[in-house]
Design an enzyme around this catalytic site. Structure first.
Site, PDB file in Angstrom:
ATOM      1  N   ASP A 155       0.845  -1.214  -0.028  1.00 12.96           N
ATOM      2  CA  ASP A 155       0.184  -0.233  -0.051  1.00 12.96           C
ATOM      3  C   ASP A 155       0.893   1.134   0.040  1.00 12.96           C
ATOM      4  OD1 ASP A 155      -2.887   0.844   0.118  1.00 12.96           O
ATOM      5  OD2 ASP A 155      -1.925   1.992   1.926  1.00 12.96           O
ATOM      6  N   CYS A 172     -11.754   4.336   2.093  1.00 13.32           N
ATOM      7  CA  CYS A 172     -12.921   4.330   2.893  1.00 13.32           C
ATOM      8  C   CYS A 172     -12.489   4.876   4.256  1.00 13.32           C
ATOM      9  CB  CYS A 172     -13.334   2.952   3.011  1.00 13.32           C
ATOM     10  SG  CYS A 172     -14.559   2.518   4.459  1.00 13.32           S
ATOM     11  N   LEU A 317     -22.531  16.026  -3.411  1.00 11.95           N
ATOM     12  CA  LEU A 317     -23.660  16.299  -2.726  1.00 11.95           C
ATOM     13  C   LEU A 317     -23.564  15.770  -1.259  1.00 11.95           C
ATOM     14  CD1 LEU A 317     -26.907  15.392  -5.112  1.00 11.95           C
ATOM     15  CD2 LEU A 317     -25.361  17.536  -4.751  1.00 11.95           C
ATOM     16  N   PHE A 342     -28.828   7.323 -10.881  1.00 16.78           N
ATOM     17  CA  PHE A 342     -29.861   7.200  -9.693  1.00 16.78           C
ATOM     18  C   PHE A 342     -31.076   7.482 -10.392  1.00 16.78           C
ATOM     19  CE2 PHE A 342     -26.228   7.115  -7.219  1.00 16.78           C
ATOM     20  CZ  PHE A 342     -26.315   6.177  -6.396  1.00 16.78           C
ATOM     21  N   ASP A 452     -12.809  -0.666  -6.607  1.00 20.52           N
ATOM     22  CA  ASP A 452     -12.990   0.489  -7.382  1.00 20.52           C
ATOM     23  C   ASP A 452     -12.265   0.615  -8.896  1.00 20.52           C
ATOM     24  OD1 ASP A 452     -14.642   1.515  -5.424  1.00 20.52           O
ATOM     25  OD2 ASP A 452     -13.564   3.164  -5.142  1.00 20.52           O
ATOM     26  N   THR A 468     -17.461   0.421  -0.651  1.00 17.48           N
ATOM     27  CA  THR A 468     -16.574  -0.404   0.209  1.00 17.48           C
ATOM     28  C   THR A 468     -16.969  -2.056   0.397  1.00 17.48           C
ATOM     29  OG1 THR A 468     -15.399   1.331   1.339  1.00 17.48           O
ATOM     30  CG2 THR A 468     -16.074  -0.664   2.697  1.00 17.48           C
ATOM     31  N   HIS A 599     -43.963   0.744  14.920  1.00 17.25           N
ATOM     32  CA  HIS A 599     -44.523   2.285  14.840  1.00 17.25           C
ATOM     33  C   HIS A 599     -44.091   3.050  16.129  1.00 17.25           C
ATOM     34  CE1 HIS A 599     -47.634   5.140  14.064  1.00 17.25           C
ATOM     35  NE2 HIS A 599     -48.086   4.950  15.632  1.00 17.25           N
TER      36      HIS A 599
HETATM   37  P1  FAD Z   1      -8.995   2.052  -2.092  1.00 13.24           P
HETATM   38  O1  FAD Z   1      -9.867   2.077  -0.867  1.00 13.24           O
HETATM   39  O2  FAD Z   1      -9.134   3.146  -2.682  1.00 13.24           O
HETATM   40  O3  FAD Z   1      -7.613   1.160  -2.070  1.00 13.24           O
HETATM   41  C1  FAD Z   1      -6.658   1.238  -2.654  1.00 13.24           C
HETATM   42  C2  FAD Z   1      -5.245   1.535  -2.136  1.00 13.24           C
HETATM   43  O4  FAD Z   1      -4.507   0.979  -3.109  1.00 13.24           O
HETATM   44  C3  FAD Z   1      -4.977   3.060  -1.763  1.00 13.24           C
HETATM   45  O5  FAD Z   1      -4.565   2.799  -0.466  1.00 13.24           O
HETATM   46  C4  FAD Z   1      -3.865   3.424  -2.654  1.00 13.24           C
HETATM   47  O6  FAD Z   1      -3.225   4.645  -2.157  1.00 13.24           O
HETATM   48  C5  FAD Z   1      -3.236   2.076  -2.925  1.00 13.24           C
HETATM   49  N1  FAD Z   1      -2.405   2.262  -4.218  1.00 13.24           N
HETATM   50  C6  FAD Z   1      -2.830   2.563  -5.248  1.00 13.24           C
HETATM   51  N2  FAD Z   1      -1.975   2.378  -6.403  1.00 13.24           N
HETATM   52  C7  FAD Z   1      -0.959   1.434  -5.640  1.00 13.24           C
HETATM   53  C8  FAD Z   1       0.325   0.782  -6.279  1.00 13.24           C
HETATM   54  N3  FAD Z   1       0.799   0.954  -7.378  1.00 13.24           N
HETATM   55  N4  FAD Z   1       1.191   0.231  -4.946  1.00 13.24           N
HETATM   56  C9  FAD Z   1       0.721   0.104  -3.746  1.00 13.24           C
HETATM   57  N5  FAD Z   1      -0.409   0.709  -3.283  1.00 13.24           N
HETATM   58  C10 FAD Z   1      -1.230   1.318  -4.195  1.00 13.24           C
HETATM   59  N6  FAD Z   1     -18.397   3.558  -0.077  1.00 13.24           N
HETATM   60  C11 FAD Z   1     -19.428   3.011   0.704  1.00 13.24           C
HETATM   61  O7  FAD Z   1     -19.755   1.956   0.582  1.00 13.24           O
HETATM   62  N7  FAD Z   1     -20.063   3.747   1.544  1.00 13.24           N
HETATM   63  C12 FAD Z   1     -19.847   5.454   1.748  1.00 13.24           C
HETATM   64  O8  FAD Z   1     -20.327   5.946   2.491  1.00 13.24           O
HETATM   65  C13 FAD Z   1     -18.766   5.647   0.889  1.00 13.24           C
HETATM   66  N8  FAD Z   1     -18.460   7.292   0.839  1.00 13.24           N
HETATM   67  C14 FAD Z   1     -17.449   7.547  -0.079  1.00 13.24           C
HETATM   68  C15 FAD Z   1     -17.267   9.054   0.331  1.00 13.24           C
HETATM   69  C16 FAD Z   1     -15.966   9.520  -0.497  1.00 13.24           C
HETATM   70  C17 FAD Z   1     -15.688  10.989  -0.248  1.00 13.24           C
HETATM   71  C18 FAD Z   1     -15.334   8.551  -1.366  1.00 13.24           C
HETATM   72  C19 FAD Z   1     -14.235   9.231  -2.174  1.00 13.24           C
HETATM   73  C20 FAD Z   1     -15.696   7.297  -1.847  1.00 13.24           C
HETATM   74  C21 FAD Z   1     -16.754   6.809  -0.889  1.00 13.24           C
HETATM   75  N9  FAD Z   1     -17.111   5.514  -0.791  1.00 13.24           N
HETATM   76  C22 FAD Z   1     -18.030   4.863  -0.169  1.00 13.24           C
HETATM   77  C23 FAD Z   1     -16.346   4.545  -1.696  1.00 13.24           C
HETATM   78  C24 FAD Z   1     -15.305   3.624  -1.056  1.00 13.24           C
HETATM   79  O9  FAD Z   1     -14.469   4.209  -0.395  1.00 13.24           O
HETATM   80  C25 FAD Z   1     -14.354   2.927  -2.058  1.00 13.24           C
HETATM   81  O10 FAD Z   1     -15.468   1.983  -2.992  1.00 13.24           O
HETATM   82  C26 FAD Z   1     -13.546   1.872  -1.511  1.00 13.24           C
HETATM   83  O11 FAD Z   1     -12.729   2.501  -0.589  1.00 13.24           O
HETATM   84  C27 FAD Z   1     -12.911   1.273  -2.701  1.00 13.24           C
HETATM   85  O12 FAD Z   1     -11.902   0.288  -1.940  1.00 13.24           O
HETATM   86  P2  FAD Z   1     -10.594  -0.296  -2.792  1.00 13.24           P
HETATM   87  O13 FAD Z   1      -9.963  -1.407  -2.123  1.00 13.24           O
HETATM   88  O14 FAD Z   1     -11.109  -0.699  -4.320  1.00 13.24           O
HETATM   89  O15 FAD Z   1      -9.630   0.806  -3.173  1.00 13.24           O
END
Ligand code: FAD
Ligand code: NDP
Length: 624
Positions: A155, A172, A317, A342, A452, A468, A599
C-alpha cells in the site's frame, strides 16, 4: 545405426517437436490421462499438438528419449513453450493456477528475463501479492492468509497536489466513508440543534457554534487509530505489509519502490490489483494549485469557509450537505443532472430539500478558471464559470469563495502500474479502469482485479458500485475461489446503497426509469408515499421549509416482486440495509404488506404502501 547415434537422432526428433509446438503432448491413444488432459486443454481453448507414441514407428524410441530427458516414465508428457510441465495432474494444476496461460502469453525474452527457462515456475516469493491496502485489498489478503497462504499486501499513497497523504486502509477509512459519515453526523447534530427549541432546549440553539479544527482533530485521531489497527491486524495474521508502490516488471513480478526511493523486486503466483481510484481535476487554470478534492477535505487544517462544490454526484452532494450542516455557505455547480444513474425523481427531491435548507445550486454550470484574490488558509478565490441559461444563452461570470472542492468523478490508479508490460491496455474513456471477467480475472488466470479500479462495477442498470462493502466481498470471494474449492462469485444484483445527503437516500435495485426501460411501463406498478417523520412533526423550522420524506416501491406486476426500493428520510442508511435482505430473498409486495411495521418509524411506511402512481391519488400520508 549404433545405439548412441539412434539416441542422438531421437533427441533431435524430440527437440524438434518441442520447439515447433507451443503446447506439445507426447501421448498414447489408449491412455485415459492423455484423453483427460486433451479435453481440459480444449475446454480452456488452449491449442496443442499431440503425437500418439503407440501409433508411430519410433514411438518406443521417442519414449526412451523422453524418460532420459525428463525422468518421467509415463504419458502424457507435456511441454509448454519448451518447458517441461509434467503429466496430466501437473498440467491440470498449471492450467488451474494460470501458469499455462502465463507461459503462452510470455515471450522468449521475457522468459529469459524472469529466469524461468529451467524453472517450473513453482518458486515464487508469495502465493498472493495484493497491490493496494484498501477495503478490497486488505479483505482479500487476510482471507487468503486464512488458507495458510504466503501473502504480501502493498500500500502506498501518492500525495495530493497540495501534499495531503494518509495511512494504511485506503479511501474508505482515510478519505471516504468514515470521515464523510462522521462529518455527516456533525451536520445532523447541527440540525438537531435547530430542532431543539421546539423540544424545549432553548440554550442549544443559541450556543450553536461549530469548531472545524476540533472536528478534524477528533476524526483524524480516530482514523489514525484505525490505521494502527489495520497494521497490527496484518502483523498478527502474518500478512507481509510493504509500504511501497508496486509496478509490473513482467508477469508475476513486481518492482516495489518505497518512500525513500529504494527498490526491490518480488514475485507472486497470483497477483490481485486493488489500487482503487483518486479524484479527478477539471484541467482548468489554477485547479490543482487552488482547488482541493475530498482527498484533502477531511484533514484540512483550516476552516474551508464559503465553499463551491463542483460536481453533482455522491461525493459532491454529500460534502456540500455536511459543510452546509456545520454552518458554512455552500454553492454547488451542477454540469447537467444530479446523481446520474440514480432514480431521477429521488435525485430531484434531494435537490429540492438541499435548496430548501439554503444550499445554492447553480445549474448547467461549468468552471473555466480559478484566480487567487488573497493567499491564506483559507484564502480568497474567484471561480470563473460558464452557465447555459434556460433561454440557451451563455453567461460567463464568476463567484468568489474561500474554498473550491472538485468532486467531478474519480480515475482508477492504474496508469502507473505498467500494465502494458503484461499486455493490458487501459482506456481513458472508462477512467482507466481494468476490464475483468465475471470472476475478476484479467486475461491471464494468475492476475485479478477488484474494487474501485475495475470496470464492470455497474449494476445491470448502470448504477455505480464503487462501494466499500462491494470491494470487501469481491476480495474475500476471490481469495476463497483461488485457495479453496469455493466457486462462489460476487453477486452484483440488489446491492443496497445510501447517499448521505442532509436527507439520506437509500436505494436497492431498479430506479424507475430503468424499470420502465427494461420491463415496460405497463408491466410495473409504483407504490409510493410522502410523509413527515414524527421527529420533525413538532419542529417549526421543518414546517417552514415544508420538509417531507418520501418512499416508493417498484413492483413487477407479473410476479409481484419488488424490484426497486427507494427511501428518502432520516436514517435511510439504517432502514435500507434491513430491506436489502428481503430484496435478496426475492420479496414480493405482498411480503412487504404482510410484514408488521414498527411504529412510529419512517421505515414502517414501506410496509403500508397502498397508493399507486398510476392511480394519481394523493401521495401525502396524514398522521398514523
Ligand atoms: P481503495 O480503498 O481506494 O484502496 C486502494 C489502495 O491502493 C489505496 O490505499 C492506494 O493508495 C493504494 N495504491 C494505489 N496504487 C498503488 C500501487 N501501485 N502500489 C501500492 N499501493 C497502491 N463507499 C461506501 O460503501 N459507503 C460510503 O459511504 C462511501 N463514501 C465515500 C465517500 C467518499 C468521499 C469517497 C471518495 C468514496 C466513498 N465510498 C463509499 C467509496 C469507497 O471508499 C470505495 O468504494 C472503496 O474504498 C474502494 O476500495 P478499494 O479497495 O477498491 O480501493
Ligand atoms: P461520479 O463519477 O459519480 O460523478 C461525477 C460528477 O461530477 C457528476 O455529477 C458529473 O456531471 C460531474 N462532472 C464531471 N466532470 C465535470 C466537469 N469537468 N465539470 C463539472 N462537473 C463535472 O463521481 P463521485 O466522485 O461523486 O463518486 C465516485 C464514486 O464513489 C461513486 O460512483 C460512488 O460509488 C462512490 N461513493 C459512494 C458513496 C456512498 O456510498 N454514500 C459516497 C461517495 C462516493 P455529469 O452528470 O454531467 O457527468
Amino acid at each position: 545405426m549404433p545405439p548412441t547415434k539412434v539416441a542422438e537422432a531421437m533427441a533431435d526428433v524430440v527437440e524438434k517437436y518441442i520447439n515447433e509446438h507451443d503446447v506439445m503432448i507426447f501421448s498414447k491413444s489408449w491412455c485415459p490421462y492423455c484423453k483427460k488432459i486433451k479435453e481440459a486443454l480444449r475446454s480452456a481453448n488452449v491449442e496443442f499438438y499431440a503425437i500418439e507414441l503407440d501409433k508411430i514407428d519410433d514411438g518406443e524410441l521417442i519414449l526412451a528419449e523422453l524418460i532420459n530427458k525428463t525422468e518421467q516414465e509415463t504419458v502424457p508428457n507435456i511441454f509448454i513453450k519448451k518447458q517441461h510441465i509434467g503429466g496430466c495432474d501437473k498440467t491440470l494444476e498449471a492450467l488451474k493456477q494460470g501458469r499455462v496461460a502465463t507461459l503462452l502469453n510470455t515471450t522468449d525474452t521475457e522468459m529469459k528475463h524472469q529466469g524461468v527457462d529451467n524453472d517450473t515456475l513453482d518458486s515464487y516469493d508469495y502465493d498472493l501479492i495484493v497491490i493496494g491496502g484498501g477495503s478490497g485489498g486488505l479483505a482479500c489478503s487476510k482471507e487468503a492468509r486464512s488458507f495458510d497462504k504466503k501473502v504480501c499486501v502493498l500500500d502506498f499513497v501518492k500525495p495530493t497536489p497540495i501534499g495531503t497523504t494518509w495511512g494504511l486502509g485506503g479511501t474508505c477509512v482515510n478519505v471516504g466513508c468514515i470521515p464523510k459519515k462522521l462529518m455527516h453526523q456533525a451536520s445532523l447534530i447541527g440540525e438537531y440543534a435547530n430542532d431543539s427549541n421546539d423540544y424545549g432546549w432553548s440554550q442549544l440553539e443559541k450556543a450553536r457554534q461549530h469548531d472545524w479544527s476540533k472536528m478534524i482533530q477528533s476524526i483524524q485521531t480516530y482514523i489514525r487509530s484505525l490505521n494502527f489497527k489495520y497494521r497490527t491486524d496484518l502483523r498478527s495474521k502474518d500478512v507481509v505489509y510493504e509500504n511501497a508502490y508496486g509496478q509490473f516488471v513482467s508477469p508475476h513480478r513486481l518492482k516495489l519502490t518505497d518512500k525513500k526511493g529504494q527498490t526491490k523486486e518480488i514475485t507472486g503466483k497470483y497477483i490481485v490489483v486493488a489500487v482503487g481510484g483518486r479524484p479527478k481535476y477539471p484541467n482548468i487554470e489554477g485547479d490543482t494549485k487552488y482547488g482541493i478534492t475530498s482527498d484533502d477535505l477531511f484533514s484540512l487544517n483550516y476552516d474551508p469557509g464559503k465553499t463551491i462544490v463542483v460536481g453533482a454526484s455522491y461525493v459532491a452532494l454529500e460534502c456540500a450537505g455536511f459543510l452546509h450542516g456545520i454552518g458554512r455557505e455552500v454553492h454547488i455547480f451542477v454540469r447537467s443532472i444530479l446523481l446520474r444513474g440514480f432514480d431521477q425523481q429521488m435525485a430531484s427531491k434531494i435537490g429540492d430539500y438541499m435548496s430548501s435548507i439554503g444550499i445554492q445550486f447553480h445549474h448547467q454550470t461549468i468552471p473555466t478558471r480559478i484566480e487567487c484574490l488573497e493567499e491564506g488558509k483559507p484564502g480568497k478565490l474567484r471561480l470563473y464559470y460558464r452557465q447555459t441559461l434556460e433561454s440557451g444563452d451563455i453567461k460567463e461570470t464568476y463567484e468568489d469563495c474561500n474554498t473550491i472542492l472538485f468532486a467531478i468523478g474519480r480515475e482508477a490508479c492504474t496508469q502507473d502500474l505498467n500494465l502494458d508490460q503484461i499486455g493490458i491496455h487501459l482506456n481513458p474513456i472508462n477512467g482507466f479502469k481494468i476490464k475483468t471477467k465475471e470472476e475478476q480475472s484479467i486475461h491471464v488466470p494468475w492476475l485479478h482485479a477488484i474494487g474501485d479500479c475495475i470496470d464492470e462495477q455497474t449494476m445491470p442498470l448502470g448504477k455505480p458500485l464503487e462501494l466499500t462493502p462491494v470491494a470487501i466481498q469481491t476480495g474475500q470471494l476471490l481469495a476463497r475461489r483461488l485457495f479453496s474449492t469455493s466457486s462462489i462469485k460476487m453477486d452484483y444484483y440488489n446491492i443496497p446503497t445510501t447517499v448521505f445527503t442532509p436527507i439520506e437516500y437509500g436505494a436497492i435495485g431498479y430506479c424507475e426509469e430503468d424499470a420502465i426501460l427494461q420491463l415496460g411501463q405497463d408491466n410495473i406498478e409504483v407504490f409510493h408515499s410522502e410523509f413527515i417523520p414524527l421527529e420533525w412533526a413538532i419542529c417549526h423550522h421543518r414546517e417552514e421549509i415544508k420538509a417531507k420524506s418520501y418512499c416508493k416501491l417498484i413492483v413487477e406486476k407479473k410476479t409481484g416482486r419488488v424490484i426497486g426500493f427507494h427511501v428518502l428520510s432520516p436514517n435511510s442508511g439504517e432502514i435500507t440495509q434491513g430491506y436489502a435482505v428481503a430484496m435478496r430473498l426475492g420479496a414480493t409486495k405482498n411480503d412487504f404488506d404482510m410484514t408488521v411495521g414498527i411504529h412510529p418509524t419512517c421505515s414502517e411506511n414501506l410496509t403500508t404502501l397502498s397508493v399507486t402512481k398510476s392511480s394519481g391519488d394523493s401521495v401525502e400520508k396524514e398522521g398514523c
